[in-house]
Motif scaffolding. Structure first.
Motif, PDB file in Angstrom:
ATOM      1  N   ARG A 285      34.938  62.470  32.438  1.00 26.27           N
ATOM      2  CA  ARG A 285      36.155  63.252  32.283  1.00 26.27           C
ATOM      3  C   ARG A 285      36.965  63.080  33.557  1.00 26.27           C
ATOM      4  NH1 ARG A 285      36.865  69.804  31.209  1.00 26.27           N
ATOM      5  NH2 ARG A 285      39.137  69.839  31.460  1.00 26.27           N
ATOM      6  N   LEU A 286      37.955  62.226  33.501  1.00 26.73           N
ATOM      7  CA  LEU A 286      38.739  61.900  34.684  1.00 26.73           C
ATOM      8  C   LEU A 286      39.734  63.017  35.001  1.00 26.73           C
ATOM      9  CD1 LEU A 286      39.441  58.134  33.941  1.00 26.73           C
ATOM     10  CD2 LEU A 286      37.657  59.103  35.401  1.00 26.73           C
TER      11      LEU A 286
ATOM     12  N   ARG B 291      39.010  65.519  40.772  1.00 30.82           N
ATOM     13  CA  ARG B 291      38.451  66.404  39.738  1.00 30.82           C
ATOM     14  C   ARG B 291      37.821  67.635  40.379  1.00 30.82           C
ATOM     15  NH1 ARG B 291      39.069  69.344  35.905  1.00 30.82           N
ATOM     16  NH2 ARG B 291      37.284  69.827  34.576  1.00 30.82           N
ATOM     17  N   TRP B 292      37.167  67.465  41.500  1.00 32.25           N
ATOM     18  CA  TRP B 292      36.577  68.593  42.240  1.00 32.25           C
ATOM     19  C   TRP B 292      37.662  69.581  42.664  1.00 32.25           C
ATOM     20  CZ3 TRP B 292      36.552  68.784  48.007  1.00 32.25           C
ATOM     21  CH2 TRP B 292      35.767  69.825  48.520  1.00 32.25           C
ATOM     22  N   LEU B 293      38.771  69.075  43.170  1.00 33.08           N
ATOM     23  CA  LEU B 293      39.863  69.944  43.589  1.00 33.08           C
ATOM     24  C   LEU B 293      40.440  70.713  42.409  1.00 33.08           C
ATOM     25  CD1 LEU B 293      41.660  67.571  46.109  1.00 33.08           C
ATOM     26  CD2 LEU B 293      40.461  69.692  46.687  1.00 33.08           C
ATOM     27  N   GLU B 294      40.522  70.072  41.252  1.00 35.28           N
ATOM     28  CA  GLU B 294      40.976  70.787  40.057  1.00 35.28           C
ATOM     29  C   GLU B 294      40.071  71.984  39.762  1.00 35.28           C
ATOM     30  OE1 GLU B 294      43.116  67.406  37.231  1.00 35.28           O
ATOM     31  OE2 GLU B 294      40.950  67.725  37.052  1.00 35.28           O
ATOM     32  N   LEU B 295      38.761  71.769  39.917  1.00 36.86           N
ATOM     33  CA  LEU B 295      37.789  72.805  39.566  1.00 36.86           C
ATOM     34  C   LEU B 295      37.759  73.950  40.571  1.00 36.86           C
ATOM     35  CD1 LEU B 295      34.880  70.474  38.419  1.00 36.86           C
ATOM     36  CD2 LEU B 295      36.223  71.983  36.946  1.00 36.86           C
TER      37      LEU B 295
ATOM     38  N   PHE C 222      41.318  52.939  35.606  1.00 37.36           N
ATOM     39  CA  PHE C 222      41.231  54.379  35.418  1.00 37.36           C
ATOM     40  C   PHE C 222      42.567  55.063  35.670  1.00 37.36           C
ATOM     41  CE2 PHE C 222      36.562  53.930  36.754  1.00 37.36           C
ATOM     42  CZ  PHE C 222      36.136  53.900  35.416  1.00 37.36           C
ATOM     43  N   GLY C 223      43.640  54.292  35.761  1.00 39.87           N
ATOM     44  CA  GLY C 223      44.946  54.861  36.016  1.00 39.87           C
ATOM     45  C   GLY C 223      45.245  54.921  37.504  1.00 39.87           C
TER      46      GLY C 223
ATOM     47  N   HIS D  91      29.338  72.332  37.126  1.00 48.41           N
ATOM     48  CA  HIS D  91      29.948  71.104  36.613  1.00 48.41           C
ATOM     49  C   HIS D  91      29.247  69.859  37.183  1.00 48.41           C
ATOM     50  CE1 HIS D  91      33.487  73.103  34.767  1.00 48.41           C
ATOM     51  NE2 HIS D  91      33.287  73.991  35.725  1.00 48.41           N
ATOM     52  N   LYS D  92      27.989  69.984  37.481  1.00 52.14           N
ATOM     53  CA  LYS D  92      27.244  68.939  38.188  1.00 52.14           C
ATOM     54  C   LYS D  92      27.294  67.591  37.466  1.00 52.14           C
ATOM     55  CE  LYS D  92      22.481  67.915  39.665  1.00 52.14           C
ATOM     56  NZ  LYS D  92      21.129  68.506  39.860  1.00 52.14           N
ATOM     57  N   GLU D  93      26.943  67.563  36.202  1.00 60.03           N
ATOM     58  CA  GLU D  93      26.892  66.285  35.487  1.00 60.03           C
ATOM     59  C   GLU D  93      28.283  65.691  35.300  1.00 60.03           C
ATOM     60  OE1 GLU D  93      24.519  66.377  31.993  1.00 60.03           O
ATOM     61  OE2 GLU D  93      22.694  66.921  33.069  1.00 60.03           O
ATOM     62  N   GLU D  94      29.270  66.532  35.070  1.00 54.32           N
ATOM     63  CA  GLU D  94      30.644  66.048  34.929  1.00 54.32           C
ATOM     64  C   GLU D  94      31.113  65.376  36.211  1.00 54.32           C
ATOM     65  OE1 GLU D  94      35.127  67.953  34.774  1.00 54.32           O
ATOM     66  OE2 GLU D  94      33.439  69.156  34.055  1.00 54.32           O
ATOM     67  N   LEU D  95      30.883  66.021  37.348  1.00 59.63           N
ATOM     68  CA  LEU D  95      31.314  65.460  38.630  1.00 59.63           C
ATOM     69  C   LEU D  95      30.541  64.192  38.973  1.00 59.63           C
ATOM     70  CD1 LEU D  95      31.641  68.802  40.624  1.00 59.63           C
ATOM     71  CD2 LEU D  95      33.519  67.250  40.030  1.00 59.63           C
ATOM     72  N   ALA D  96      29.244  64.194  38.725  1.00 61.67           N
ATOM     73  CA  ALA D  96      28.436  63.011  39.017  1.00 61.67           C
ATOM     74  C   ALA D  96      28.878  61.820  38.183  1.00 61.67           C
ATOM     75  CB  ALA D  96      26.958  63.312  38.766  1.00 61.67           C
ATOM     76  N   LEU D  97      29.289  62.064  36.954  1.00 60.92           N
ATOM     77  CA  LEU D  97      29.711  60.979  36.078  1.00 60.92           C
ATOM     78  C   LEU D  97      31.024  60.360  36.556  1.00 60.92           C
ATOM     79  CD1 LEU D  97      28.574  59.642  33.542  1.00 60.92           C
ATOM     80  CD2 LEU D  97      29.983  61.185  32.176  1.00 60.92           C
ATOM     81  N   VAL D  98      31.968  61.186  36.983  1.00 62.49           N
ATOM     82  CA  VAL D  98      33.212  60.642  37.548  1.00 62.49           C
ATOM     83  C   VAL D  98      32.909  59.846  38.811  1.00 62.49           C
ATOM     84  CG1 VAL D  98      35.497  61.183  38.454  1.00 62.49           C
ATOM     85  CG2 VAL D  98      34.540  62.567  36.618  1.00 62.49           C
TER      86      VAL D  98
END
Length: 492
Positions: A13-14, A197-201, A46-47, A93-100
């Motif tokens: 999830r970018l 993504r971390w900053l968004e969260l 990835f943009g 959000h561990k898995e989401e962040l690790a995947l990005v």
């Protein structure tokens, strides 16, 4: 990972926010410049993200300076609570962040999950130390009180590397924030997406201007290092970049903390356990990250008595590292950060062959057609390496292990120390006296005995010689972001 962890390749999830972040707001680069992000494993785009320059860094530093007084005066336990809240969001959000992180940096997602654990542990650790910034009293007799207090420095700049993009940003912000400083971070130019993504969260947890992030290149980094309103600057990067940061910092006589390169030695003694030593050699090389770690023990000195047995086991063990899709939870080895770095590593491999080193594993790129567009290099081992060879002296920052043979302790210590670096050293022996003797002689800031690769929270990590200045991951790191002030009060 738990039993619910997905298997196979996953789509990350970018981040939706792709601008710079300072003063609590998302801002486009003043120049309008944007740079595209690509997968190191597939070449997929990835943009684009905003790419800041010196003017953007100026604006971020101004925001940090404006926020400093209020953050400095925030009660320490309240600052600690904010850091713990950030850690809690990261765990959620561990898995989401690790995947990005995996998709953008090329490192395997299974390894990047551990990066999140390390970052959150450091956030909690420094949150727990906020009441330890204590001063002293100096006896002056009944007519005076003399005391020292510790105060935060002000605006702190931190520049971090691409091999642990999110871990470095989160963990290297922890100590200065805990101490009451505001922070301007320049994330890894090559892999900024997990940080965005971390900053968004975590947006809104810290007051505006307390944490600011400007993605950009050398111009932005140099502006951060040299700015008169920045009280201290830290870098995780190469030796040449460290020299540039020191030069920039010298204009305003600011302090620096530098974690730079390494050409680290692992020394296996004749009494070392063969199986454990082989495992230590493989772990110390950080093959999962393609050897992209400043602490990697990329020079292995094996005593003649056990040389062949240990080397044979190491060659067998590295077969477990198969380059593959970093977003697949079963992948054990990722991709190098860029095509430029891949070609650089392959150049070192070819040079080692020309100089006479004996190739015993790897040495090329995977033949899997599915990996053809990625920056992959096989785990590579050279034996019969001599200290005058290029691969014995220069940091490759790739999955290339150099193996030497030794018989004399004085000689091997001289050779282990005969490089410009001095970050880590690993010694393998069952002789306690020998372990102490060799550890004292090792010109390195961090020494393992019968261990490799591991960091220990609370234990100071840092290098000597060209490997850097300062110590991190300990209470000394937090105290280094404070200054002592003496206060003398006459009572008569």
């Amino acid at each position: 990972m738990n039993s619910k962890t997905p298997r196979g390749s996953q789509r990350p999830r970018l981040p939706e926010s792709r601008n710079l972040y300072y003063g609590g707001e998302w801002k486009p680069a003043n120049s309008g410049r944007r740079e595209e992000c690509f997968s190191p494993a597939t070449g997929e785009s990835f943009g684009s993200v905003a790419y800041g320059d010196a003017s953007d860094m100026e604006a971020a530093i101004s925001a940090a300076k404006s926020a400093f007084a209020a953050w400095r005066d925030t009660p320490p336990l309240e600052r600690a609570g904010r850091l713990r809240e950030i850690a809690a969001v990261m765990r959620e959000h561990k898995e989401e962040l690790a995947l990005v992180d995996a998709a953008d940096s090329g490192n395997p997602v299974a390894a990047m999950l551990k990066d999140i654990d390390i970052a959150t542990s450091q956030l909690d650790y420094f949150a727990g130390l906020v009441l330890e910034m204590k001063g002293d009293t100096i006896p002056m007799g009944p007519d005076a009180v003399n005391m020292t207090v510790r105060e935060p420095l002000g605006v702190v700049g931190r520049i971090v590397a691409f091999n642990h993009p999110l871990m470095f940003c989160a963990s290297k912000a922890a100590a200065p924030l805990a101490a009451g400083n505001t922070v301007v971070m320049k994330p890894a130019e090559q892999a900024p997406l997990s940080v965005l993504r971390w900053l968004e969260l975590i947006d809104g947890i810290l007051p505006p201007g307390v944490l600011n992030v400007v993605h950009g290149g050398p111009e932005a980094g140099q502006a951060l290092a040299s700015h008169p309103d920045v009280a201290k600057v830290g870098l995780i990067g190469s030796v040449p970049t460290g020299r540039a940061v020191m030069q920039g910092a010298s204009a305003t006589i600011k302090d620096v903390i530098l974690e730079l390169g390494g050409k680290n030695a692992l020394i296996a003694c004749p009494d070392a356990d063969i199986e454990k030593t082989a495992k230590g050699i493989v772990a110390g090389m950080n093959f999962a990250w393609c050897g992209q770690s400043c602490g990697s023990t990329s020079r292995v000195f094996i005593h003649n008595d056990i040389h062949n047995a240990v080397l044979d086991r190491v060659v067998e063990m590295v077969q477990a590292f198969k380059p593959g899709d970093p977003t697949d939870y079963s992948t054990t080895m990722g991709a190098l950060i860029s095509a430029k770095q891949r070609d650089r590593v392959l150049g070192y491999i070819e040079g080692a062959r020309r100089e006479g080193a004996r190739l015993v594993a790897g040495g090329g790129v995977p033949d899997d057609p599915a990996l053809a567009r990625g920056n992959f290099v096989e785990p590579t081992i050279f034996a019969d390496v001599t200290t005058d060879m290029t691969i014995a002296r220069e940091e490759i920052f790739g999955p290339v292990l150099s193996v030497f043979r030794w018989t004399d302790e004085d000689d091997v210590m001289e050779k282990a120390n005969d490089v410009e670096y001095g970050l880590t050293c690993s010694i393998w022996t069952r002789d306690l006296a020998r372990a102490h003797r060799m550890a004292r002689r090792a010109e390195a800031g961090f020494v393992w005995v019968n261990k490799s690769a591991a960091h220990f929270l609370g234990a100071p990590f840092g290098g000597v010689k060209q490997s850097g200045i300062g110590r991190e991951e300990c209470i000394g790191e937090m105290l280094s972001f404070t200054r002592e002030k003496n206060i003398h009060i006459a009572l008569d």
